[in-house]
Design a protein around this motif. Sequence first.
Motif, PDB file in Angstrom:
ATOM      1  N   MET A   1     -22.480  -0.093  16.189  1.00 35.77           N
ATOM      2  CA  MET A   1     -21.942   1.215  15.794  1.00 35.77           C
ATOM      3  C   MET A   1     -20.992   1.043  14.621  1.00 35.77           C
ATOM      4  O   MET A   1     -20.129   0.171  14.642  1.00 35.77           O
ATOM      5  N   ASN A   2     -21.167   1.866  13.583  1.00 34.58           N
ATOM      6  CA  ASN A   2     -20.302   1.815  12.410  1.00 34.58           C
ATOM      7  C   ASN A   2     -18.969   2.500  12.712  1.00 34.58           C
ATOM      8  O   ASN A   2     -18.915   3.723  12.889  1.00 34.58           O
ATOM      9  N   LYS A   3     -17.898   1.718  12.792  1.00 35.29           N
ATOM     10  CA  LYS A   3     -16.581   2.263  13.087  1.00 35.29           C
ATOM     11  C   LYS A   3     -15.882   2.623  11.785  1.00 35.29           C
ATOM     12  O   LYS A   3     -15.800   1.804  10.869  1.00 35.29           O
ATOM     13  N   ARG A   4     -15.353   3.849  11.708  1.00 31.17           N
ATOM     14  CA  ARG A   4     -14.748   4.340  10.473  1.00 31.17           C
ATOM     15  C   ARG A   4     -13.272   4.672  10.701  1.00 31.17           C
ATOM     16  O   ARG A   4     -12.932   5.405  11.630  1.00 31.17           O
ATOM     17  N   ALA A   5     -12.431   4.128   9.842  1.00 32.08           N
ATOM     18  CA  ALA A   5     -10.987   4.330   9.969  1.00 32.08           C
ATOM     19  C   ALA A   5     -10.400   4.805   8.657  1.00 32.08           C
ATOM     20  O   ALA A   5     -10.831   4.383   7.577  1.00 32.08           O
ATOM     21  N   ILE A   6      -9.409   5.674   8.759  1.00 31.15           N
ATOM     22  CA  ILE A   6      -8.647   6.108   7.591  1.00 31.15           C
ATOM     23  C   ILE A   6      -7.208   5.679   7.783  1.00 31.15           C
ATOM     24  O   ILE A   6      -6.615   5.886   8.852  1.00 31.15           O
ATOM     25  N   VAL A   7      -6.655   5.057   6.753  1.00 29.24           N
ATOM     26  CA  VAL A   7      -5.276   4.569   6.781  1.00 29.24           C
ATOM     27  C   VAL A   7      -4.471   5.336   5.741  1.00 29.24           C
ATOM     28  O   VAL A   7      -4.751   5.264   4.548  1.00 29.24           O
ATOM     29  N   ILE A   8      -3.465   6.062   6.201  1.00 31.00           N
ATOM     30  CA  ILE A   8      -2.567   6.798   5.313  1.00 31.00           C
ATOM     31  C   ILE A   8      -1.308   5.966   5.106  1.00 31.00           C
ATOM     32  O   ILE A   8      -0.661   5.548   6.067  1.00 31.00           O
ATOM     33  N   GLY A   9      -0.972   5.711   3.841  1.00 30.84           N
ATOM     34  CA  GLY A   9       0.164   4.858   3.532  1.00 30.84           C
ATOM     35  C   GLY A   9      -0.271   3.416   3.383  1.00 30.84           C
ATOM     36  O   GLY A   9       0.422   2.488   3.822  1.00 30.84           O
ATOM     37  N   ALA A  10      -1.425   3.210   2.723  1.00 26.98           N
ATOM     38  CA  ALA A  10      -2.025   1.880   2.644  1.00 26.98           C
ATOM     39  C   ALA A  10      -1.684   1.128   1.366  1.00 26.98           C
ATOM     40  O   ALA A  10      -2.217   0.047   1.128  1.00 26.98           O
ATOM     41  N   SER A  11      -0.807   1.683   0.536  1.00 26.90           N
ATOM     42  CA  SER A  11      -0.526   1.045  -0.754  1.00 26.90           C
ATOM     43  C   SER A  11       0.358  -0.188  -0.632  1.00 26.90           C
ATOM     44  O   SER A  11       0.387  -1.035  -1.530  1.00 26.90           O
ATOM     45  N   SER A  12       1.089  -0.321   0.472  1.00 27.69           N
ATOM     46  CA  SER A  12       2.000  -1.458   0.625  1.00 27.69           C
ATOM     47  C   SER A  12       2.375  -1.636   2.093  1.00 27.69           C
ATOM     48  O   SER A  12       2.034  -0.814   2.944  1.00 27.69           O
ATOM     49  N   GLY A  13       3.092  -2.721   2.359  1.00 19.89           N
ATOM     50  CA  GLY A  13       3.685  -2.941   3.676  1.00 19.89           C
ATOM     51  C   GLY A  13       2.689  -2.991   4.819  1.00 19.89           C
ATOM     52  O   GLY A  13       1.584  -3.525   4.709  1.00 19.89           O
ATOM     53  N   GLY A  15       0.944  -0.627   6.345  1.00 20.38           N
ATOM     54  CA  GLY A  15      -0.297   0.104   6.158  1.00 20.38           C
ATOM     55  C   GLY A  15      -1.342  -0.701   5.418  1.00 20.38           C
ATOM     56  O   GLY A  15      -2.528  -0.713   5.786  1.00 20.38           O
ATOM     57  N   ARG A  16      -0.916  -1.396   4.383  1.00 23.25           N
ATOM     58  CA  ARG A  16      -1.832  -2.237   3.602  1.00 23.25           C
ATOM     59  C   ARG A  16      -2.393  -3.380   4.449  1.00 23.25           C
ATOM     60  O   ARG A  16      -3.588  -3.674   4.408  1.00 23.25           O
ATOM     61  N   GLU A  17      -1.516  -4.024   5.223  1.00 24.74           N
ATOM     62  CA  GLU A  17      -1.943  -5.128   6.069  1.00 24.74           C
ATOM     63  C   GLU A  17      -2.930  -4.668   7.143  1.00 24.74           C
ATOM     64  O   GLU A  17      -3.925  -5.349   7.422  1.00 24.74           O
ATOM     65  N   VAL A  18      -2.665  -3.512   7.731  1.00 23.83           N
ATOM     66  CA  VAL A  18      -3.566  -2.977   8.754  1.00 23.83           C
ATOM     67  C   VAL A  18      -4.921  -2.640   8.153  1.00 23.83           C
ATOM     68  O   VAL A  18      -5.973  -2.924   8.747  1.00 23.83           O
ATOM     69  N   ALA A  19      -4.930  -2.039   6.958  1.00 23.58           N
ATOM     70  CA  ALA A  19      -6.194  -1.706   6.293  1.00 23.58           C
ATOM     71  C   ALA A  19      -7.032  -2.964   6.065  1.00 23.58           C
ATOM     72  O   ALA A  19      -8.257  -2.969   6.307  1.00 23.58           O
ATOM     73  N   THR A  28     -15.418   0.336   8.537  1.00 22.31           N
ATOM     74  CA  THR A  28     -15.545   1.017   7.250  1.00 22.31           C
ATOM     75  C   THR A  28     -14.244   1.786   7.046  1.00 22.31           C
ATOM     76  O   THR A  28     -13.892   2.633   7.877  1.00 22.31           O
ATOM     77  N   VAL A  29     -13.524   1.478   5.975  1.00 24.73           N
ATOM     78  CA  VAL A  29     -12.149   1.968   5.837  1.00 24.73           C
ATOM     79  C   VAL A  29     -11.971   2.833   4.592  1.00 24.73           C
ATOM     80  O   VAL A  29     -12.407   2.483   3.498  1.00 24.73           O
ATOM     81  N   GLY A  30     -11.308   3.957   4.785  1.00 26.57           N
ATOM     82  CA  GLY A  30     -10.853   4.804   3.691  1.00 26.57           C
ATOM     83  C   GLY A  30      -9.341   4.723   3.638  1.00 26.57           C
ATOM     84  O   GLY A  30      -8.675   4.709   4.692  1.00 26.57           O
ATOM     85  N   VAL A  31      -8.773   4.630   2.448  1.00 23.54           N
ATOM     86  CA  VAL A  31      -7.326   4.460   2.315  1.00 23.54           C
ATOM     87  C   VAL A  31      -6.737   5.556   1.442  1.00 23.54           C
ATOM     88  O   VAL A  31      -7.395   6.091   0.544  1.00 23.54           O
ATOM     89  N   ALA A  32      -5.469   5.857   1.705  1.00 25.65           N
ATOM     90  CA  ALA A  32      -4.780   6.897   0.946  1.00 25.65           C
ATOM     91  C   ALA A  32      -3.297   6.579   0.836  1.00 25.65           C
ATOM     92  O   ALA A  32      -2.722   5.932   1.713  1.00 25.65           O
ATOM     93  N   ALA A  33      -2.700   7.021  -0.259  1.00 24.31           N
ATOM     94  CA  ALA A  33      -1.263   6.882  -0.495  1.00 24.31           C
ATOM     95  C   ALA A  33      -0.944   7.641  -1.776  1.00 24.31           C
ATOM     96  O   ALA A  33      -1.837   8.192  -2.433  1.00 24.31           O
ATOM     97  N   ARG A  34       0.316   7.676  -2.123  1.00 26.02           N
ATOM     98  CA  ARG A  34       0.707   8.319  -3.389  1.00 26.02           C
ATOM     99  C   ARG A  34       0.321   7.459  -4.583  1.00 26.02           C
ATOM    100  O   ARG A  34      -0.036   7.961  -5.635  1.00 26.02           O
ATOM    101  N   GLU A 193       2.687  -8.963   8.120  1.00 22.63           N
ATOM    102  CA  GLU A 193       1.421  -9.542   8.539  1.00 22.63           C
ATOM    103  C   GLU A 193       1.362  -9.700  10.063  1.00 22.63           C
ATOM    104  O   GLU A 193       0.338  -9.395  10.690  1.00 22.63           O
ATOM    105  N   ARG A 194       2.468 -10.155  10.635  1.00 22.41           N
ATOM    106  CA  ARG A 194       2.517 -10.326  12.090  1.00 22.41           C
ATOM    107  C   ARG A 194       2.502  -8.975  12.795  1.00 22.41           C
ATOM    108  O   ARG A 194       1.825  -8.803  13.819  1.00 22.41           O
ATOM    109  N   VAL A 195       3.244  -8.015  12.248  1.00 24.58           N
ATOM    110  CA  VAL A 195       3.288  -6.677  12.841  1.00 24.58           C
ATOM    111  C   VAL A 195       1.895  -6.049  12.831  1.00 24.58           C
ATOM    112  O   VAL A 195       1.465  -5.424  13.808  1.00 24.58           O
ATOM    113  N   ALA A 196       1.169  -6.222  11.727  1.00 25.20           N
ATOM    114  CA  ALA A 196      -0.173  -5.651  11.611  1.00 25.20           C
ATOM    115  C   ALA A 196      -1.106  -6.213  12.680  1.00 25.20           C
ATOM    116  O   ALA A 196      -1.927  -5.483  13.252  1.00 25.20           O
TER     117      ALA A 196
END
Length: 236
Positions: A1-13, A15-19, A28-34, A193-196
């Motif tokens: 099954m294709n799992k799809r996730a969206i991460v808001i706040g993925a530009s750093s910190g 959020g980026r590590e989780v993405a 399959t990941v979509g990312v967003a940030a300012r 990295e550890r938190v993610a």
Amino acid sequence: MNKRAIVIGASSGIGREVAMLLMNEGWTVGVAARRVDKLEELHATAVEQIDVTQKEATERLQSLISRLGGMDLFFYASGIGKQNRELKEDIELATLETNGVGFTRMIGEAYRYFAEQGYGHIAAITSIAGTKGLGPAPSYSATKAMQNVYLQALEQQTNARGLKIRFTDIRPGFVDTALLSGDFHYPMMLKPERVAKEILSAINHRQHIRVIDWKYSILTALWRRIPRCLWRRLRL
């Protein structure tokens, strides 16, 4: 099954590590940030510029979901916070706008999408700061408490409506990110990295609440037991 996730706040910190971890796990990941320039470096399936304080943020989220082909996991990592011992108005109001209004706007849109779809998982970074009112950061601790309660309320509403939406409230301690940059030295600092990795574990195990890490679990348990008459006298 294709799992799809969206991460808001993925530009750093975090959020980026989780993405990146999600992509490594085959999502399959979509990312967003300012800041879109930082997002392009992730090589995610879909990218969108989203400022959670703007009304069009929900439309941009809908566009991102459409381009991703759907959404199974909504991970929210946007937020701001500063110490504000002088109670400067601009800091307090900006924090309320981002952590209060922005959070409600985006979590609400994900909730409505999952309610219509029939299932989904909402995971959001809140903070241990919501445990008690923290004098050095009034609006930050207040908005984090609001986020904790808001997710709890949605979880109750979900069960009452018979919806298959899961929630994971992520409550980290101090994390070594740009959010805590400055001259002040924070104790027990955690690496993003550890938190993610702990966040991915909490999501995969469908935990309702995850305090990161064990030291902060003990600390917050102690905080809850301090009477209000003593708490207000503490010099933090």
